[in-house]
Design an enzyme around this catalytic site. Structure first.
Site, PDB file in Angstrom:
ATOM      1  N   SER A  40      31.943  40.639  35.920  1.00 41.43           N
ATOM      2  CA  SER A  40      31.524  39.418  35.234  1.00 41.43           C
ATOM      3  C   SER A  40      32.043  39.445  33.812  1.00 41.43           C
ATOM      4  O   SER A  40      32.386  40.496  33.272  1.00 41.43           O
ATOM      5  CB  SER A  40      29.996  39.285  35.241  1.00 41.43           C
ATOM      6  OG  SER A  40      29.400  40.369  34.557  1.00 41.43           O
ATOM      7  N   GLY A  42      33.560  36.416  30.466  1.00 47.91           N
ATOM      8  CA  GLY A  42      33.721  35.044  30.014  1.00 47.91           C
ATOM      9  C   GLY A  42      34.266  34.132  31.086  1.00 47.91           C
ATOM     10  O   GLY A  42      34.094  32.911  31.033  1.00 47.91           O
ATOM     11  N   PHE A  43      34.929  34.707  32.085  1.00 46.86           N
ATOM     12  CA  PHE A  43      35.524  33.924  33.159  1.00 46.86           C
ATOM     13  C   PHE A  43      34.496  33.481  34.195  1.00 46.86           C
ATOM     14  O   PHE A  43      34.752  32.608  35.010  1.00 46.86           O
ATOM     15  CB  PHE A  43      36.609  34.754  33.861  1.00 46.86           C
ATOM     16  CG  PHE A  43      36.093  36.062  34.408  1.00 46.86           C
ATOM     17  CD1 PHE A  43      35.458  36.119  35.635  1.00 46.86           C
ATOM     18  CD2 PHE A  43      36.236  37.231  33.676  1.00 46.86           C
ATOM     19  CE1 PHE A  43      34.970  37.319  36.126  1.00 46.86           C
ATOM     20  CE2 PHE A  43      35.752  38.432  34.170  1.00 46.86           C
ATOM     21  CZ  PHE A  43      35.119  38.472  35.390  1.00 46.86           C
ATOM     22  N   GLY A  44      33.336  34.107  34.225  1.00 52.66           N
ATOM     23  CA  GLY A  44      32.345  33.849  35.262  1.00 52.66           C
ATOM     24  C   GLY A  44      31.947  35.157  35.918  1.00 52.66           C
ATOM     25  O   GLY A  44      32.091  36.229  35.331  1.00 52.66           O
ATOM     26  N   SER A  45      31.457  35.076  37.141  1.00 51.03           N
ATOM     27  CA  SER A  45      31.064  36.269  37.893  1.00 51.03           C
ATOM     28  C   SER A  45      31.799  36.286  39.224  1.00 51.03           C
ATOM     29  O   SER A  45      31.991  35.243  39.845  1.00 51.03           O
ATOM     30  CB  SER A  45      29.555  36.280  38.133  1.00 51.03           C
ATOM     31  OG  SER A  45      28.847  36.294  36.902  1.00 51.03           O
ATOM     32  N   VAL A  46      32.204  37.474  39.670  1.00 48.32           N
ATOM     33  CA  VAL A  46      32.940  37.618  40.917  1.00 48.32           C
ATOM     34  C   VAL A  46      32.163  38.528  41.861  1.00 48.32           C
ATOM     35  O   VAL A  46      31.730  39.617  41.472  1.00 48.32           O
ATOM     36  CB  VAL A  46      34.358  38.190  40.668  1.00 48.32           C
ATOM     37  CG1 VAL A  46      35.113  38.343  41.996  1.00 48.32           C
ATOM     38  CG2 VAL A  46      35.141  37.284  39.729  1.00 48.32           C
ATOM     39  N   LYS A  61      34.381  33.733  43.189  1.00 51.31           N
ATOM     40  CA  LYS A  61      34.211  33.569  41.748  1.00 51.31           C
ATOM     41  C   LYS A  61      33.272  32.402  41.478  1.00 51.31           C
ATOM     42  O   LYS A  61      33.507  31.290  41.947  1.00 51.31           O
ATOM     43  CB  LYS A  61      35.573  33.330  41.088  1.00 51.31           C
ATOM     44  CG  LYS A  61      35.530  33.146  39.581  1.00 51.31           C
ATOM     45  CD  LYS A  61      36.946  32.976  39.043  1.00 51.31           C
ATOM     46  CE  LYS A  61      36.991  32.832  37.536  1.00 51.31           C
ATOM     47  NZ  LYS A  61      38.369  32.705  37.025  1.00 51.31           N
ATOM     48  N   LYS A  62      32.204  32.666  40.748  1.00 52.57           N
ATOM     49  CA  LYS A  62      31.250  31.623  40.399  1.00 52.57           C
ATOM     50  C   LYS A  62      31.458  31.207  38.953  1.00 52.57           C
ATOM     51  O   LYS A  62      31.435  32.037  38.040  1.00 52.57           O
ATOM     52  CB  LYS A  62      29.817  32.128  40.588  1.00 52.57           C
ATOM     53  CG  LYS A  62      28.752  31.086  40.257  1.00 52.57           C
ATOM     54  CD  LYS A  62      27.345  31.638  40.454  1.00 52.57           C
ATOM     55  CE  LYS A  62      26.293  30.588  40.107  1.00 52.57           C
ATOM     56  NZ  LYS A  62      24.914  31.113  40.271  1.00 52.57           N
ATOM     57  N   ASP A 167      46.695  34.230  29.793  1.00 51.30           N
ATOM     58  CA  ASP A 167      45.793  35.370  29.569  1.00 51.30           C
ATOM     59  C   ASP A 167      46.281  36.579  30.360  1.00 51.30           C
ATOM     60  O   ASP A 167      45.499  37.226  31.066  1.00 51.30           O
ATOM     61  CB  ASP A 167      44.363  35.008  29.965  1.00 51.30           C
ATOM     62  CG  ASP A 167      43.329  36.004  29.408  1.00 51.30           C
ATOM     63  OD1 ASP A 167      43.671  36.726  28.441  1.00 51.30           O
ATOM     64  OD2 ASP A 167      42.209  36.052  29.936  1.00 51.30           O
TER      65      ASP A 167
END
Length: 313
Positions: A40, A42-46, A61-62, A167
């Protein structure tokens, strides 16, 4: 025509269009079983997950609504979608022919009022490049070369498809531990490729070029090439070359490991202060270090045979 369809939309545009469009999708819960958290940030949670229809192991990915800053319209969807989904659709084109070196989006789901779920392929034994280097220390140049060749070719494909990642870093490179193949992941900071300068940046600070630090502007290819220079330094030295803004601007390189003159040459060229002095992606691939004979590259397979400490996406 496609550029107009994929124009950026404001949050109010999204709400208005969402109200006019009803998407019919089989519920996520009926198609996938979610497992452990993989990572998890800044991109979200996986999360690890399994497709119920055939048992395929995937990653989910949420992304929360508040983390979605760019929306787009595409020819394939009736309503606006997060830019990340639009970029991945553009890269894969809805076909079965896989562009090498880019993570594949298998499906996506909207969670009204909450966010989105994106379903990705997941190699069974994989590790991100950050953990790979952390565990093994600086990589042999032959292995770093093989990785950089794959990454650069994948980025060429991205740019030829009108997509800039923005990125590129070790955490966004996934290594298949069985094959030694790498894939670029996380297009959450990506954008449509354009000739004009960009004035927004959501990438990682220590991988950002001096023109962004100083002028808050950059162009797509020089940004990408600078990131590749930082990544190559990281692979062969075990850490990034710059930590603070002042160091990025000064650009003084201190090689902490014994690195060949040709490898140093490529790193220095990619990390040239002036964007126009950096090589293109084509020129990176044709650099003498990148085209060097690698008869001893069997060490790559030896490196990749070690079991990872964790599988990640």
């Amino acid at each position: 025509m496609l550029e107009k369809l994929m124009e950026n939309l404001s949050f109010h545009d999204v709400k208005e269009l969402k109200g006019k469009v009803t998407q019919v999708r089989e519920p996520f819960e009926k198609q996938y079983k979610v497992g452990q958290l993989l990572g998890s940030g800044g991109f979200g949670s996986v999360y690890a997950a399994q497709r119920l229809s055939d048992g395929l192991q995937v990653a989910v990915k949420k992304i929360s609504l508040e983390r979605i800053h760019q929306w787009a319209r595409t020819p394939n969807e009736p309503g606006p979608v997060p830019m990340e989904i639009a970029l991945l659709q553009r890269l894969w084109g809805g076909g079965t022919l896989a562009p090498k070196g880019i993570i594949r989006m298998l499906d996506w789901f909207e969670m009204p009022g909450d966010g989105y779920l994106i379903v990705f392929e997941r190699p069974q034994v994989c590790q991100d490049l950050f953990d790979f280097v952390t565990e093994r220390g600086p990589l042999e140049e032959s292995l770093a070369r093989r990785f950089l060749q794959q990454i650069t070719r994948a980025l060429q494909y991205c740019h030829s498809s009108g997509v800039v990642h923005r990125d590129i870093k070790d955490e966004n490179i996934l290594v298949d531990m069985r094959t030694g193949e790498v894939k670029i992941i996380d297009f959450g900071s990506g954008a449509l490729l354009k000739d004009a300068p960009y004035s927004e940046f959501e990438g990682t600070r220590v991988y950002s070029p001096p023109e962004w630090i100083i002028r808050h502007q950059y162009r797509a290819e020089p940004l990408t090439v600078w990131s590749l220079g930082v990544l190559l330094f990281d692979m062969v030295c075990g850490d990034v070359p710059f930590e603070r803004d002042e160091e990025i601007i000064q650009g003084k390189l201190r090689f902490t490991k014994r690195i060949s003159a040709e490898c140093q040459s490529l790193i220095r060229r990619c990390l040239a202060f002036q964007p126009e002095e950096r090589p293109t992606l084509d020129q990176i691939l044709s650099h003498s270090w990148m085209t060097a004979s690698a008869e001893d590259d069997d060490c790559m397979q030896e490196s990749c045979d070690y079991a990872p400490s964790k599988a990640s996406l």
